[in-house]
Design an enzyme around this catalytic site. Structure first.
Site, mmCIF file in Angstrom:
data_model
loop_
_atom_site.group_PDB
_atom_site.id
_atom_site.type_symbol
_atom_site.label_atom_id
_atom_site.label_comp_id
_atom_site.label_asym_id
_atom_site.label_seq_id
_atom_site.Cartn_x
_atom_site.Cartn_y
_atom_site.Cartn_z
ATOM 1 C CD GLU A 309 0.108 -1.291 3.085
ATOM 2 O OE1 GLU A 309 0.126 -2.391 2.260
ATOM 3 O OE2 GLU A 309 0.193 -1.573 4.494
ATOM 4 C CG HIS A 333 -5.882 -5.578 1.618
ATOM 5 N ND1 HIS A 333 -6.537 -6.219 2.696
ATOM 6 C CD2 HIS A 333 -4.828 -5.101 1.728
ATOM 7 C CE1 HIS A 333 -5.421 -6.256 3.545
ATOM 8 N NE2 HIS A 333 -4.190 -5.791 3.114
ATOM 9 C CD GLU A 334 -2.585 -3.858 -0.992
ATOM 10 O OE1 GLU A 334 -2.083 -3.289 0.091
ATOM 11 O OE2 GLU A 334 -2.491 -5.149 -0.766
ATOM 12 C CG HIS A 337 -3.266 -0.974 3.841
ATOM 13 N ND1 HIS A 337 -3.276 -1.257 5.266
ATOM 14 C CD2 HIS A 337 -2.974 -2.376 3.361
ATOM 15 C CE1 HIS A 337 -2.874 -2.625 5.422
ATOM 16 N NE2 HIS A 337 -2.923 -3.237 4.256
ATOM 17 C CD GLU A 356 -1.925 -5.641 6.597
ATOM 18 O OE1 GLU A 356 -2.986 -5.654 5.798
ATOM 19 O OE2 GLU A 356 -0.933 -5.024 5.957
ATOM 20 C CG ASP A 414 8.966 -9.713 7.649
ATOM 21 O OD1 ASP A 414 8.207 -8.653 7.856
ATOM 22 O OD2 ASP A 414 9.729 -9.755 6.741
ATOM 23 C CE1 TYR A 422 -1.849 -9.796 7.063
ATOM 24 C CE2 TYR A 422 -2.901 -8.609 5.319
ATOM 25 C CZ TYR A 422 -1.829 -8.969 6.002
ATOM 26 O OH TYR A 422 -0.491 -8.534 5.285
#
Ligand code: ZN
Length: 641
Positions: A309, A333-334, A337, A356, A414, A422
């Site tokens: 994003e 979705h992006e 953001h 998320e 990560d 999410y």
């Protein structure tokens, strides 16, 4: 916003954090720091981020000004990063994050050398760069170059692009990779505006997550051109993004368009023709889009994510170019953001679900606004299934990493980037919506974005805002929502709302009919959407005979699928059954794209299939690995030993 400042956590690697400062100036006392930040810090005190060496309550980067040249032959970016600095009275130094950078020298704005020191390397965090700040210093200039192995930068050979004629470079900053190409304070809570001048070979073009000031570029020495950019909004550093390649642009609406290689432009423009409508729909839900333009950059196939994003310019995988606009929820979705993540940003990576989970909920609301309730219900239902899988992978409903707020000290952030953030995050917001009604929840969310625009947010901060502005002391409502259980406890609380799709119920009947012996060609599959096919493949019996697999493959041409989601779901089944006829399709899929969401589970599935799968995984990975982004190959390295 008020953020509670917890006691300073001890860094995982004290070696780096505790390196003596190069400056002789005394460190500011805690009291002086507190006073100073209250009086003049750009954004008030910040919470401790265990993934950054920065001490932002003493000295903080407020603006980054890059002047970099791309060198494709050595795979390096080199030049300067000029940083505007806010410092508390008495602060004698500023601490930056770096990883694998070569620092030549550091000067002040007038070119006078400043003392600096690099700390001991930490395998996750990199090295602290501590720079002396003589009294009154407001700007420091770091002269540096990146490493050919900089984790944020992928340098593609011409063969790895669609056009096959020119090299390509793109950056990926999230979570903590920006420090491998920009020496700055790489923490999502430390927002920085930025400007850049990027010099590239004359036949290429540079684009960034910022306003492009020189669309045609300007002359910059022999065979080179320079492009200038400006992002006036302060953004978390993981959103500073760059791509360089043979790029073409097509406008899709007054403020929307698509960038990609010329060979892909037609397909991309057709797939995303409705982009402007997406922005309109999102604004109808959460208030004005505050970033000016919204463009897409469709990347070469090695891009490791679905999308990223980056402000004004979402980076997207070409695996969503299905030809029928069936995978455009990725754009929803992006785009979402632009509010959750880019406008109100997780303060630390432990709060990643705020980016998320909110975005997954909003993505679904955009899809509902554009394509109706049933399509949204199908997507939410697939998400619910992914949540169940993620909980299983995290060790079941008591697993520590099934919490929304994660403890990531000493870990790579990560590791927290799973579907828990999410899908459990989205389920939390659906549960709130259920408890207060959609109208009231929408009004609350819109006001939340206004209250906290361009600020970092912690999990505690969100819960405090929820209580102050939505729950308002209503004990019965608090009990119905269970905010603490959602945020801090493992598993899924009892008030979760499982999404229901009537279309999926019909699809499940067809899967059952197949299990009971109906031939694939006799099933009622006319006009199924991509989501229905995904659900069908997920609802098939866990063990099928080779004859059943062949029947499915023949009737629905599954191995020849051009739709990446359907092909992926089919290949997962094929791998589980050691279904030899699908191996060529599997090999093609794994060697022609590098999206981690697809690649990682397929290798993991192969490795569970004894000698057959392991030999196959090793053979394919040997061929595919050079084409993967480090984000993907790091994940697969851990699987294919
Ligand atoms: Zn996202």
């Amino acid at each position: 916003m008020t953020i509670r400042i917890p006691a300073l956590a001890v860094l995982a690697s004290c070696a780096a954090a505790c390196t003596p400062a190069p400056s002789s100036a005394p460190a500011p006392s805690p009291a002086a720091t507190a006073d100073a930040t209250a009086a003049g810090a750009p954004m008030g005190p910040l919470v401790r981020d265990v993934h950054s060496f920065a001490r932002p309550n003493e000295a903080r980067v407020t603006h980054v000004d890059l002047d970099l040249t791309t060198d494709f032959s050595t795979r390096r970016l080199g030049g300067t990063a000029a940083l505007d600095v806010w410092a508390a009275p008495g602060a004698g130094e500023i601490v930056l994050d770096t990883k694998n950078l070569t620092i030549d020298r550091v000067t002040d704005a007038a070119g006078q050398p400043l003392r600096f020191a690099l700390g001991e390397p930490d395998s996750i965090l990199g090295r602290a760069l501590t720079v002396a700040l003589p009294a009154g210093t407001r700007r420091i200039v770091v002269h540096y170059s990146t490493s050919p192995n900089a984790a944020a930068l992928q340098w593609l050979t011409p063969e790895q692009t669609a056009g096959k004629r020119h090299p390509y470079l793109f950056s990926q900053g999230e979570s903590i990779l920006t420090r491998t190409w920009i020496p700055t304070q790489d923490s999502p809570g430390i927002r920085q505006s930025y400007a850049a001048r990027i010099t590239v070979p004359a036949e290429l073009k540079a684009v960034m997550s910022a306003e492009m000031l020189t669309p045609q570029g300007e002359p910059a020495g022999a065979d080179h051109r320079a492009y200038r950019f400006r992002m006036d909004h302060a953004v978390p550093p993981y959103l500073i993004a760059l791509a360089v390649g043979d790029l073409a642009f097509r406008a899709l609406g007054p403020r929307t368009g698509v960038w990609t290689e010329p060979a892909v432009l037609e397909r991309a423009a057709s797939e995303f023709a409705e982009l402007e409508k997406f922005v309109d729909a999102a604004e109808g839900l959460y208030g004005p889009y505050r970033w000016g333009r919204y463009d897409l950059l469709v990347l070469p196939p090695s891009f490791p994510f679905g999308g990223m994003e980056n402000p004004r310019l979402t980076f997207a995988t070409p695996t969503v170019l299905a030809g029928d606009r069936s995978l455009v929820s990725l754009v929803a979705h992006e785009l979402a953001h632009s509010w959750s993540g880019n406008l109100v940003t997780n303060a630390t990576w432990s709060d990643f679900w705020l980016n998320e989970g909110f975005t997954t909920y909003f993505e679904n609301r955009i899809m509902e606004a554009l394509y109706g309730r049933e399509r949204a219900a199908m997507l939410a239902s697939l998400g619910w299934q992914e949540l169940q899988d993620a909980i299983r992978e995290a060790g079941g409903p008591t697993g520590a990493d099934t919490r929304l707020h994660l403890d990531l000290a000493g870990r790579d952030p990560d590791e927290g980037s799973t579907n828990i953030a999410y899908e459990k995050g989205a389920a939390f917001l659906r549960a709130i919506e259920q408890a207060v009604g959609r109208q009231r929840f929408d009004a609350y969310l819109r006001s939340y974005f206004d209250r906290h625009a361009f600020q970092p947010m912690t999990t505690e901060g969100f819960l405090a805002d929820l209580r102050a502005n939505l729950i308002r002391g209503d004990a019965a409502l608090e009990a119905r929502i269970q905010p603490d259980a959602w945020a801090f406890q493992p598993g899924v609380p009892s008030n979760a709302v499982q999404p229901q799709s009537t279309a999926f119920a019909r699809v499940a009947e067809q899967a059952q009919a197949f299990a009971d012996g109906t031939r694939a060609s006799a099933l009622q599959t006319a006009n199924w959407s991509t989501q229905e096919w995904q659900h069908f493949l997920g609802a098939l019996p866990p063990r099928m005979t080779p004859a059943q697999l062949a029947d499915l493959d023949r009737a629905f041409r599954l191995s020849g699928q051009g739709n990446s989601e359907i092909l992926f779901a089919w290949l997962m089944i094929a791998v589980r059954h050691r279904y030899e006829p699908a191996v060529p399709a599997l090999e093609r899929f794994l060697t022609t794209q590098g999206r981690r969401k697809f690649v990682r589970p397929l290798y993991a599935g192969l490795m569970e299939q004894g000698d057959w799968g392991q030999a196959l995984a090793r053979r394919i990975y040997r061929e595919a690995r050079p084409g993967y982004h480090p984000v993907t190959s790091n994940s697969v390295d851990a699987i294919v030993k």
